[in-house]
Scaffold this motif. Structure first.
Motif, mmCIF file in Angstrom:
data_model
loop_
_atom_site.group_PDB
_atom_site.id
_atom_site.type_symbol
_atom_site.label_atom_id
_atom_site.label_comp_id
_atom_site.label_asym_id
_atom_site.label_seq_id
_atom_site.Cartn_x
_atom_site.Cartn_y
_atom_site.Cartn_z
ATOM 1 N N GLU A 2 -2.290 -0.145 10.851
ATOM 2 C CA GLU A 2 -0.873 -0.114 11.222
ATOM 3 C C GLU A 2 -0.054 -0.917 10.217
ATOM 4 O O GLU A 2 1.029 -0.486 9.800
ATOM 5 C CB GLU A 2 -0.676 -0.708 12.619
ATOM 6 N N ASP A 3 -0.575 -2.081 9.839
ATOM 7 C CA ASP A 3 0.134 -2.937 8.886
ATOM 8 C C ASP A 3 0.342 -2.249 7.546
ATOM 9 O O ASP A 3 1.377 -2.402 6.908
ATOM 10 C CB ASP A 3 -0.625 -4.248 8.671
ATOM 11 N N GLU A 4 -0.654 -1.485 7.127
ATOM 12 C CA GLU A 4 -0.567 -0.795 5.838
ATOM 13 C C GLU A 4 0.573 0.226 5.845
ATOM 14 O O GLU A 4 1.264 0.410 4.845
ATOM 15 C CB GLU A 4 -1.906 -0.110 5.552
ATOM 16 N N GLU A 10 5.093 -0.529 4.209
ATOM 17 C CA GLU A 10 5.762 0.392 3.292
ATOM 18 C C GLU A 10 7.001 1.039 3.901
ATOM 19 O O GLU A 10 7.990 1.237 3.213
ATOM 20 C CB GLU A 10 4.792 1.503 2.852
ATOM 21 N N ILE A 11 6.944 1.387 5.200
ATOM 22 C CA ILE A 11 8.045 2.146 5.794
ATOM 23 C C ILE A 11 8.890 1.338 6.768
ATOM 24 O O ILE A 11 9.913 1.817 7.234
ATOM 25 C CB ILE A 11 7.533 3.411 6.509
ATOM 26 N N GLY A 12 8.466 0.136 7.107
ATOM 27 C CA GLY A 12 9.142 -0.633 8.150
ATOM 28 C C GLY A 12 8.614 -0.204 9.506
ATOM 29 O O GLY A 12 7.459 0.200 9.637
ATOM 30 N N SER A 63 0.803 -1.204 0.000
ATOM 31 C CA SER A 63 0.000 0.000 0.000
ATOM 32 C C SER A 63 0.841 1.261 0.000
ATOM 33 O O SER A 63 1.494 1.580 0.983
ATOM 34 C CB SER A 63 -0.910 0.003 1.229
ATOM 35 N N GLU A 64 0.816 1.953 -1.094
ATOM 36 C CA GLU A 64 1.486 3.250 -1.173
ATOM 37 C C GLU A 64 0.737 4.260 -0.307
ATOM 38 O O GLU A 64 1.313 5.222 0.194
ATOM 39 C CB GLU A 64 1.521 3.714 -2.629
ATOM 40 N N ARG A 65 -0.552 4.025 -0.117
ATOM 41 C CA ARG A 65 -1.392 4.908 0.686
ATOM 42 C C ARG A 65 -0.849 5.038 2.110
ATOM 43 O O ARG A 65 -0.846 6.119 2.689
ATOM 44 C CB ARG A 65 -2.815 4.345 0.690
ATOM 45 N N GLY A 66 -0.355 3.927 2.673
ATOM 46 C CA GLY A 66 0.210 3.961 4.020
ATOM 47 C C GLY A 66 1.449 4.834 4.093
ATOM 48 O O GLY A 66 1.625 5.617 5.029
#
Length: 74
Positions: free
Chosen positions: A47-49, A53-55, A2-5
């Motif tokens: 949170e997972d989303e 993406e960022i770790g 998810s780029e949205r996250g």
């Protein structure tokens, strides 16, 4: 994935850390991580989303506060 996250996290960091007066202590990072996830949940983002993406959100917030590491550039 998810780029949205990642987009949510980037905007959130700008609004809550870069413009704020947060210190770099452990308590403030933990509090900011909790606030991030609460704000994300309110926006319908898990949170997972964000973390896929960022770790680690905790480590990403800590890095945003402290800036890039200084490897002795004297």
């Amino acid at each position: 994935m998810s780029e949205r996250g990642a987009e949510f996290f980037g905007k959130w960091i700008t609004d809550n850390v870069m413009r704020g007066s947060a210190g770099a202590d452990i308590i403030s990072v933990a509090e900011l991580t909790t606030k991030l996830f609460a704000d994300a949940k309110a926006a319908g983002i898990s949170e997972d989303e964000i973390e896929e993406e960022i770790g680690s959100a905790y480590e990403a917030i800590q890095a945003a506060i402290n800036g890039p590491p200084d490897f002795g550039s004297d």
